[in-house]
Design a protein around this motif. Structure first.
Motif, PDB file in Angstrom:
ATOM      1  N   PRO A 316       0.715  -1.306  -0.056  1.00 31.75           N
ATOM      2  CA  PRO A 316      -0.094  -0.003  -0.059  1.00 31.75           C
ATOM      3  C   PRO A 316       0.890   1.193  -0.023  1.00 31.75           C
ATOM      4  O   PRO A 316       2.052   1.225   0.425  1.00 31.75           O
ATOM      5  CB  PRO A 316      -0.776  -0.038   1.118  1.00 31.75           C
ATOM      6  N   PRO A 317       0.268   2.396  -0.396  1.00 34.50           N
ATOM      7  CA  PRO A 317       1.044   3.712  -0.338  1.00 34.50           C
ATOM      8  C   PRO A 317       1.516   3.982   1.294  1.00 34.50           C
ATOM      9  O   PRO A 317       0.692   3.595   2.158  1.00 34.50           O
ATOM     10  CB  PRO A 317       0.080   4.784  -1.127  1.00 34.50           C
ATOM     11  N   VAL A 318       2.487   4.792   1.228  1.00 36.66           N
ATOM     12  CA  VAL A 318       2.639   5.372   2.461  1.00 36.66           C
ATOM     13  C   VAL A 318       2.032   6.726   2.980  1.00 36.66           C
ATOM     14  O   VAL A 318       2.324   7.745   2.066  1.00 36.66           O
ATOM     15  CB  VAL A 318       4.364   5.507   2.828  1.00 36.66           C
ATOM     16  N   GLY A 319       1.659   6.861   4.036  1.00 36.07           N
ATOM     17  CA  GLY A 319       1.089   7.955   4.369  1.00 36.07           C
ATOM     18  C   GLY A 319      -0.467   8.469   3.781  1.00 36.07           C
ATOM     19  O   GLY A 319      -1.352   8.754   4.459  1.00 36.07           O
ATOM     20  N   HIS A 320      -0.532   8.306   2.449  1.00 33.81           N
ATOM     21  CA  HIS A 320      -1.798   8.837   1.894  1.00 33.81           C
ATOM     22  C   HIS A 320      -1.999   8.118   0.614  1.00 33.81           C
ATOM     23  O   HIS A 320      -1.086   7.713  -0.235  1.00 33.81           O
ATOM     24  CB  HIS A 320      -1.590  10.475   1.386  1.00 33.81           C
ATOM     25  N   ASN A 321      -3.327   7.816   0.459  1.00 33.40           N
ATOM     26  CA  ASN A 321      -3.782   6.944  -0.811  1.00 33.40           C
ATOM     27  C   ASN A 321      -4.726   7.804  -1.510  1.00 33.40           C
ATOM     28  O   ASN A 321      -5.954   7.834  -1.069  1.00 33.40           O
ATOM     29  CB  ASN A 321      -4.140   5.553  -0.292  1.00 33.40           C
ATOM     30  N   PRO A 322      -4.657   8.428  -2.621  1.00 30.21           N
ATOM     31  CA  PRO A 322      -5.613   9.368  -3.476  1.00 30.21           C
ATOM     32  C   PRO A 322      -6.883   8.418  -3.780  1.00 30.21           C
ATOM     33  O   PRO A 322      -7.848   8.924  -4.050  1.00 30.21           O
ATOM     34  CB  PRO A 322      -4.909   9.677  -4.711  1.00 30.21           C
TER      35      PRO A 322
END
Length: 449
Positions: A316-322
């Protein structure tokens, strides 16, 4: 709120975890606590934003701004009363809920520092037990009886609500002690069982009866003498991995490890050939969710030589996932306390076959996969094998790939399913919410007879 701008001057402060070198030597709770002064300061950070997305995101509909306000002013009993209007077990959710409320907090959006709602909830619950704010919820008897089948989160929630509505409630369970997943699934280092037992003593004092070691057939053999039944049996069937070599020794479903370890801590003993023990083993955990994380922490405490966790989905993305914008639950990389204790994590690996030596697993052949966008709008991403294969050496495999959704038979009209038995495996907080729902449904059904 006392000071709706306190969030501008008071930073988010989490209690944090006990030191790694200390906590991996026992099964005591890993999370620490703040003192009362700091806890009130954290509650004061709630900005009373007008549209409480925290309330919207909570499956129980907790009134977070209201109990934060009471806590910030030192009104601990008032905070507990507000909290328990919607949540009968804040000492559970305050420890193990992933805090959907915090991810939808406006301060999460504006500065990535939401109010410490979950920790505040746990602190309020502990103060309530310590100061004697916990009181009976037994309503005036109405002469009707309800059986709750299953003593997990949904069952306990339904039992409390039905008891409060005046029904005589008996809880049945096939296990030796009540609690379901709370007792036999979640490790003690996340939810100490004395916390579960403390609440159970109150439930028994409120008049709820528990019949343990009792197998119930909800279709053909319901216990007699009840006007209605709440079916809260959870999701008993874990998702297995039927690939070549599955019959080898050393391959276990996650709950075989987690449940047995909790039972051992509860005083039960097992024959040596029945033990599921990671001591000295090179452990491979297949599955990247919370259950997999629990397996990691348990294996480390049992003395595993190494722990590796693999996941078929991409990292998964780190911190923020659009793809999951606020106030939705963010699908981002999650690092738990167990991950911090030491493990190798890998993604986009599909298991092809188990390899064995002398009847025991010695490795897993995996293949790297790519994930392509869904072919149709609203469809699922497409997994594409790459042909890149390797063998991960291991002598103990733990399968933590979730649970199969139960297929319920046609039930009699007086039987009401709830929790994971109705909806499939989900969060404890959602099971608690569904237990409250089924209590309302049963009450309406019996009131209309």
């Amino acid at each position: 709120m006392g000071d709706s701008k306190a969030f501008l001057t008071i930073p988010r402060q989490e209690a944090g975890y006990r030191p790694i070198h200390e906590r991996i030597t026992d099964y005591s709770q890993v999370e620490q606590t703040l003192n009362s002064h700091d806890r009130k300061l954290q509650a004061s950070r709630c900005m009373d934003c007008g549209v409480p997305f925290c309330h919207w995101a909570c499956p129980l509909g907790n009134k977070q701004p209201e109990f934060q306000d009471a806590l910030s002013k030192g009104k601990w009993e008032e905070a507990y009363r507000v909290l328990t209007e919607t949540n009968d077990f804040p000492e559970f959710t305050g420890r193990i809920c992933p805090a959907l409320c915090e991810k939808s907090c406006v301060l999460k959006l504006s500065c990535d520092a939401p109010v410490t709602i979950r920790e505040n909830e746990a602190a309020i619950a502990e103060a309530a037990f310590r100061e004697g704010y916990v009181r009976p919820v037994r309503g005036e008897r109405n002469g009707k009886r309800v059986a709750v089948i299953g003593s997990g989160p949904a069952g306990l929630s339904a039992a409390v609500r039905l008891n409060a509505l005046g029904y005589d409630v008996t809880v049945y369970d096939r296990m030796p002690r009540p609690g379901g997943l709370l007792r036999y699934g979640i490790p003690n280092f996340k939810l100490p069982k004395e916390v579960v037992d403390r609440r159970l003593r109150y439930l028994e004092a409120d008049g709820i009866r528990f019949e343990m070691n009792t197998e119930i057939d909800p279709v053909n053999h319901l216990p007699e003498g009840f006007d209605a039944y709440a079916l809260c049996t959870g999701t008993p069937d874990a998702r297995d991995l039927q690939i070549p070599g599955r019959e080898l020794q050393g391959i276990h479903l996650a709950l075989e490890l987690l449940g047995q370890q909790n039972r051992r801590l509860d005083g039960e003993t097992f024959a040596k050939d029945k033990l599921v023990n990671a001591q000295g083993r090179h452990v491979l955990v297949i599955g990247g969710g919370d259950t997999g994380s629990d397996c990691i922490g348990t294996a480390i405490r049992q003395g595993a030589a190494s722990v590796t966790q693999i996941e078929i989905m991409p990292k998964p993305p780190v911190g923020h996932n659009p793809a999951t914008p606020w106030p939705q639950w963010p699908m981002v990389l999650k690092t738990t306390s167990s991950h911090e204790e030491g493990c190798i994590r890998r993604w986009s690996l599909a298991s092809q076959r188990f390899l064995g030596k002398n009847g025991r697993v010695c490795g897993v052949e995996v293949e790297e996969v790519e994930w392509l966008p869904a072919e149709t709008e609203g469809g699922r991403p497409v997994m594409k094998p790459t042909g890149k294969k390797e063998v991960i050496e291991t002598d103990m495999v733990l399968l933590a790939m979730g649970f199969l959704r139960p297929v319920l038979p046609q039930l009699p009209p007086q039987v009401f399913p709830a929790g994971d038995a109705r909806n499939g495996a989900s969060l404890v907080v959602r099971a608690l919410a569904d237990g409250r729902r089924v209590a309302r449904d049963i009450d309406q059904y019996l009131s209309n007879l």
